[in-house]
Scaffold this active site. Structure first.
Site, PDB file in Angstrom:
ATOM      1  N   GLY A   1       0.827  -1.200   0.000  1.00  0.00           N
ATOM      2  CA  GLY A   1       0.000   0.000   0.000  1.00  0.00           C
ATOM      3  C   GLY A   1       0.855   1.241   0.000  1.00  0.00           C
ATOM      4  N   ASP A   2       0.285   2.326  -0.507  1.00  0.00           N
ATOM      5  CA  ASP A   2       0.958   3.611  -0.446  1.00  0.00           C
ATOM      6  C   ASP A   2      -0.094   4.710  -0.352  1.00  0.00           C
ATOM      7  OD1 ASP A   2       3.910   4.655  -0.861  1.00  0.00           O
ATOM      8  OD2 ASP A   2       2.519   6.143  -1.635  1.00  0.00           O
TER       9      ASP A   2
END
Length: 191
Positions: free
Chosen positions: A68-69
């Site tokens: 995730g970012d």
């Protein structure tokens, strides 16, 4: 099925624990996170999550990899992660009294090569911040360190937020409903 989280974020681990998911291994991708020339916030978040998942999946071909970012944006402008107090102050001054968008890209890669990708968007409105409030936030906590946009919604920073439209957990760093659906689609055993 072994799960590898391609993130060093303690917030992501805490969020996963809320849905009774404990990664077997934490292996951050450590990629260049700078935006490409002209890259907009939504595609930037999606690209980073996808690249992180791909890098870590190559290191763990027999595991399900989740990455995730989170990106904070004002208009087309991607705000940096606050690594120092001046960046924190600049971010809070820009966010003061405005709405902004938080995009979290999530990506998963299964051992058989199947991929899932999604970008979740949440709108957040900050109250107008006085210089004293910015000074207080900078002095009383370090929760802002390393945070996109310079604030932590899961901590004291929440007192500066007027409203949120969308996923609260997305702003913290991992949209739980979408992440759970992605893990389920990948065949990860969930409660």
């Amino acid at each position: 099925m072994k799960l590898v989280l391609a993130s060093a974020s303690p917030r992501r681990r805490e969020l996963l624990a809320r849905i009774h998911v404990t990664p077997d291994l934490i292996d951050p991708a450590d990629i260049d996170e700078d935006p490409k020339a002209g890259e907009l916030p939504r595609p930037h978040a999606g690209r980073l999550a996808s690249e992180k998942a791909a890098v870590v999946a190559a290191r763990h071909p027999d595991a399900l990899v989740l990455a995730g970012d989170t990106v904070v944006a004002v208009g087309r402008r991607i705000l940096p992660k606050a690594e120092d107090e001046q960046t924190l102050r600049d971010c809070l001054a820009l966010l003061s009294g405005r709405r902004h968008r938080v995009f979290t890209g999530i990506a998963a890669v299964a051992p058989d090569g199947r991929k899932w990708e999604k970008v979740v968007e949440t709108i957040v409105a900050m109250k107008r911040l006085s210089q004293d409030e910015i000074d207080t936030y900078a002095a009383m906590t370090e929760e802002w360190m390393g945070k996109a946009g310079g604030y932590g919604l899961q901590g004291y920073g929440e007192v500066y937020v007027r409203f949120i439209h969308g996923s609260h957990s997305n702003v913290v760093g991992l949209p739980l409903a979408e992440t759970r659906n992605m893990l389920k689609a990948a065949g990860y055993p969930l409660a």
